[in-house]
Enzyme design. Structure first.
Site, mmCIF file in Angstrom:
data_model
loop_
_atom_site.group_PDB
_atom_site.id
_atom_site.type_symbol
_atom_site.label_atom_id
_atom_site.label_comp_id
_atom_site.label_asym_id
_atom_site.label_seq_id
_atom_site.Cartn_x
_atom_site.Cartn_y
_atom_site.Cartn_z
ATOM 1 N N CYS A 180 -4.723 2.656 -3.700
ATOM 2 C CA CYS A 180 -3.463 3.056 -3.046
ATOM 3 C C CYS A 180 -2.378 2.009 -3.242
ATOM 4 C CB CYS A 180 -3.662 3.331 -1.559
ATOM 5 S SG CYS A 180 -4.830 4.646 -1.240
ATOM 6 N N GLN A 238 -4.567 -5.275 6.582
ATOM 7 C CA GLN A 238 -5.570 -6.171 6.009
ATOM 8 C C GLN A 238 -5.615 -7.517 6.730
ATOM 9 O OE1 GLN A 238 -7.856 -5.386 3.816
ATOM 10 N NE2 GLN A 238 -7.041 -3.394 3.186
ATOM 11 N N LYS A 246 -10.593 -0.634 9.987
ATOM 12 C CA LYS A 246 -10.798 -1.868 9.210
ATOM 13 C C LYS A 246 -11.122 -3.059 10.103
ATOM 14 C CE LYS A 246 -7.457 -0.424 5.691
ATOM 15 N NZ LYS A 246 -8.027 0.131 4.457
ATOM 16 N N HIS A 253 0.867 -1.176 0.000
ATOM 17 C CA HIS A 253 0.000 0.000 0.000
ATOM 18 C C HIS A 253 0.909 1.234 0.000
ATOM 19 C CE1 HIS A 253 -2.814 2.938 1.817
ATOM 20 N NE2 HIS A 253 -3.792 2.136 1.459
ATOM 21 N N ASP A 269 2.984 -4.823 7.986
ATOM 22 C CA ASP A 269 1.770 -4.044 7.806
ATOM 23 C C ASP A 269 0.599 -5.023 7.857
ATOM 24 O OD1 ASP A 269 -0.393 -2.580 7.030
ATOM 25 O OD2 ASP A 269 0.466 -1.872 5.137
#
Ligand SMILES: Cc1ncc(COP(=O)(O)O)c(C=O)c1O
Ligand SMILES: Cc1ncc(COP(=O)(O)O)c(C=O)c1O
Lengths: 148, 415, 415, 148
Positions: free
Chosen positions: B371, B208, B231, B128, B205
């Protein structure tokens, strides 16, 4: 809110007439601790020899609880073997973190039992622990220094 | 409401009732089919109610306030830190730092980890932008070199040159756990070990991943991990940086200001230890409280169950999408190897136009570069359409998507 | 409910009903007397309801989402930007940047304004840590010199050496509009003009001013101004940086990530113009929406009326505090020269102990350094007690404070 | 939601068969504009001489709306005096920002009137304006180059 359980007579007495206050020589370690949220400060020196806490001297700015805690702490640790003083520290810490559920042992904590009520005021626990934390830090440094 | 698939959450209709927005109707009275959860998730009533209760009954500034409301607010905020620590299985609550979002957490690291000429930072081509641009800026500032893992044709990381990429000059290896475009699930344990082997720090990261998978920082062996509240059924305005305590305390401060200090004089200041060192100013208090409620909600359902649901829906969606002529999915085609975001192209219709027609049928997906421009460039496309499901998604909603895609084809008069 | 004072908000009892928390009772059934609004303000129902409506009906990510919910969320978020622009009388909506809080806004400036050896930055001795530490860090990084205006014995800025302090090497002059400790209202127009005269930029910290005074950036002639949402009856997690458009577009990016880019390749990126350049990642969406509702609420009452109320209550409080033996107020003693935060000392009782006893009576004040250690040091004190009122404060609450202070004296057995 | 008011036949025709597409010489200015939220891109060249827009050539990636807008734009401005072209640009801008309340003038906007429906879809307005913004930018630069 039971103010009197916080402000025990013993605490107010130590606050008004603190024991062992002032910075003295000799010492092997000096530390400066701050409670960042409220600004209470303590400068504390430890003098150890032959495994015994020979002296703890300090200069402190703070509320009744933090001042009284410093005074009581010096009463409890000066003259004690370091490992015994550390045990007392552990016991006081457990009392403070017990949220009011720990029953203090007067044999060990002496005037320190007056702080049992502080444990019910989370915002004040840090005040009661400030000088203890400083003492532990200074003691650890002294030991490190002497062991090389 | 006919299809049942193995792995679906058993009480799906009950769960859907927890999310007030799912009852909404859109233009023309159409029901909402929300398939944009990788962009942001919807919020269960309990998260909203917890925030309202905080604002209506316990609002005060934290730490600094000594009164009863202050104590309540502080307990709520610090309680949320405990919940996050439990959610990621952190060894210590002091390792949990609240940020504004995942982006701020990544920038915090890129600003504070020391880099210099001769050093390098390794990222991947499927990141991202929030895990690319901070490192580009850090490398520009410091003279360090930016390197990256490429992506294979089937949407996996190309690890063939890993030994050359991650070398003794590598200071940081930063990578996504689950790609928000390709859906790819990356081998985060291996990558973390690779970083450690050369003395670099690893940064995961998990923006997600955290919504979809059980996260266990200890098990991954990573050094830092970030995710974002909105999220994971939490509010906006809150993100999380987890880091190993010794590493955090070795980093210099990020932002200066209230709460992150030990003492301040006009001449100089000293700084608190983690987590407070990195939480300058009044933090997002009600947002942390909301995030705590969100993670409780997820824990109550169980992240294993959430993951199984995701896998079931993703498999079903991949099947459904395969029936649409001219549609091609980007990224792994096997649900077991991927997360729930599925990007695709529909030949002859631009993604914006796909999203527009779908929207007219109540089906909310995302169109654009999500993104992740470099990942799109890798596949020679400039943009794509993306559906993304979550724990409230039903097979019937996937059917509605597929049907709306058929309609799109006919609207644009394709074969 | 007897006292009425000229300037008090006429519908004070109605206004109080807007704030659900004011109905709360604390331990021992005591009503809440909230006098800690300079720390954080309470929230009216309409702010809470607006946030709930957003979360329950319009939640989506913004800008990037093309569906109906996305359009609604984007309109709500960008609508909040318009409201902020109107609130500070900004020439352009593009000049309004949403941050996490005032602290982040100040750090943004301290990170992006270019400084070098030989340059200097001028602040004041009465700043909040959030307007000191970022500049200390910036000066450490760049080799620039940090200078500051001192404070006079009566709590005003000492401008006697202003010409020497602000010189041709000054790049930034940053100062608070209203001191959160001393209450002092500073001559922001003069200071801004002084900065401009030497080619420096001016930065106003309006964190305490924006809740209390009409703010007009054009009228002050400043270059940048910041404030924080949670003190203006808005939620936590949101702050504002206003800056002149040409200056903002000349600054380099702050954080890198989603939404702040123009285009991204693995090699390099280019950046959007203000405001988006400075809003990396998913912004605090519901928080901006809540802030918009908060500013509407304030505008509806009228900032002139809010200010008059504040002045009336402050004058009444100064009178009341003067009756308490051994109490001395820090800062200006004339309400017309100050804001509503009043710090004081009570001889013989430490501020924590004052706050504790007051809290047992339901009176919530702040004790400590209020994130203004240098200002305390200037007056030779390490901490103080602070009462701070707001638009919902009544004279009866001031009476309760004074009474509780008398009780504190008797509790600690002072004469 | 009235899809047909967005996707007028005229728009779809221009999308499928764009006019004046491709990059050509000569030109005085070339610009590259991006819609950062969705990634639509246009590279655009302007050739001015004697106060007249002699040519506008472009290469574009994007949705039906943005592609059709580029095609219609070139039809409208090529061959016009620069100031007239700027007026047309102004009129198109007003139409797009009118949220569906502005009545377009076919005399001025020709095929551009098909974009009236786009004004009701806020997320698509940027698509319709991308190439116009690029044209304005390139034209300003050409003028500056020739005057300066
Ligand atoms: C004068 C002043 N500046 C800055 C701040 C920082 O605001 P925040 O903590 O919301 O960033 C405050 C409040 O804490 C303040 O009173
Ligand atoms: C993989 C990934 N990383 C980072 C982010 C950034 O999250 P945020 O925008 O909340 O900072 C996102 C989502 O936008 C994402 O999907």
């Amino acid at each position: 809110m039971d103010l009197d359980s916080l402000y025990q007579e013993i605490i107010l007495d130590h606050y008004k007439n603190p024991h062992h206050k002032g910075l003295r020589e000799p010492f092997e370690a000096e530390v400066h601790h701050v409670n960042p949220t409220c600004g209470d400060e303590v400068t504390l020196r430890v003098h150890l020899s032959e495994g015994v806490v020979q002296d703890v001297s300090y200069d402190a700015l703070g509320c009744s609880i933090s001042q009284a805690a410093a005074s009581v702490m010096t009463d409890l640790v000066i003259g004690k073997p370091v490992d015994e003083a550390m045990r007392i520290h552990g016991e006081f810490l457990a009392l403070m973190q017990g949220k009011g559920t720990v029953e203090p042992d007067e044999e060990v904590l002496e005037d320190g039992i007056a702080f049992a009520g502080v444990a019910k005021f989370p915002a004040r626990v840090k005040c009661a622990l400030l000088s203890w934390m400083a003492w532990k830090d200074a003691t650890t440094r002294s030991l490190e220094a002497s062991h090389g | 409401m006919s299809v049942t698939l193995p792995g679906l959450l058993p009480e799906l209709e009950v769960i859907r009732k927890d999310f007030p927005i799912l009852e909404r109707t859109l233009a023309d009275g159409r029901p909402l089919v929300y398939l944009d959860s990788a962009n942001t998730s919807q919020k269960p009533q309990v998260v909203i109610d917890t925030m309202v209760d905080h604002l209506e009954r316990h609002n005060a500034n934290i730490a600094r306030a000594m009164h009863q409301l202050g104590a309540e607010a502080t307990e709520a905020y610090e309680g949320a830190r405990d919940k996050v620590a439990a959610f990621v299985n952190a060894p210590s609550r002091n390792e949990v730092i609240f940020t504004k979002n995942a982006t701020e957490a990544l920038n915090l690291l890129a600003r504070t980890i020391e880099l210099g000429p001769g050093d390098n930072v390794v990222i991947t081509e499927m990141e991202h932008h929030s895990n690319i641009v901070p490192w580009q800026l850090a490398c520009e500032r410091s003279g360090a070199e930016l390197r990256w893992f490429g992506v294979t044709d089937d949407g996996h990381l190309d690890l063939s040159n890993a030994d050359a990429l991650v070398d003794e000059h590598t200071k940081v290896v930063a990578f996504t756990w689950v790609s928000n475009m390709l859906g790819t699930v990356n081998p985060v344990g291996d990558l973390s070990a690779r970083a450690r082997a050369v003395g670099a720090v690893s940064v995961i990261d998990a923006s997600q991943a955290a919504p979809q998978l059980p996260v266990d920082v200890a098990a991954t062996g990573c050094d830092f991990l970030v995710f974002t509240g909105h999220k994971t059924v939490g509010p906006t305005g809150i993100g999380v940086l987890w880091g190993r305590e010794d590493l955090l305390n070795a980093l210099p401060p990020f932002h200066g200001g209230g709460e992150m200090i030990e003492t301040v004089t006009m001449q100089r200041s000293t700084y608190a230890r983690a987590p407070h060192r990195f939480e300058a100013g009044t933090p997002p208090i009600v947002e942390a409280v909301g995030l705590g409620a969100a993670l409780d909600y997820l824990a109550h359902i169980g992240m294993d169950a959430v993951h199984a649901h995701e896998q079931a829906i993703t498999a079903y969606a991949l099947e459904g999408l395969a029936t649409v002529p001219g549609l091609s999915v980007l990224g792994p085609l096997d649900a077991a190897q991927r997360g729930g975001a599925i990007s695709f192209e529909l030949e002859g219709v631009h993604p914006h136009d796909v999203a527009q027609v779908l929207d007219s049928r109540g089906v909310a997906i995302r169109a654009g570069h999500h993104c992740a421009k470099p990942a799109h460039a890798r596949f020679g496309v400039q943009s794509s359409s993306r559906m993304s499901s979550y724990l409230y998604t039903t097979p019937a909603e996937i059917d509605a998507l597929v049907e709306a895609l058929e309609y799109t084809r006919s609207y644009f008069k394709l074969g």
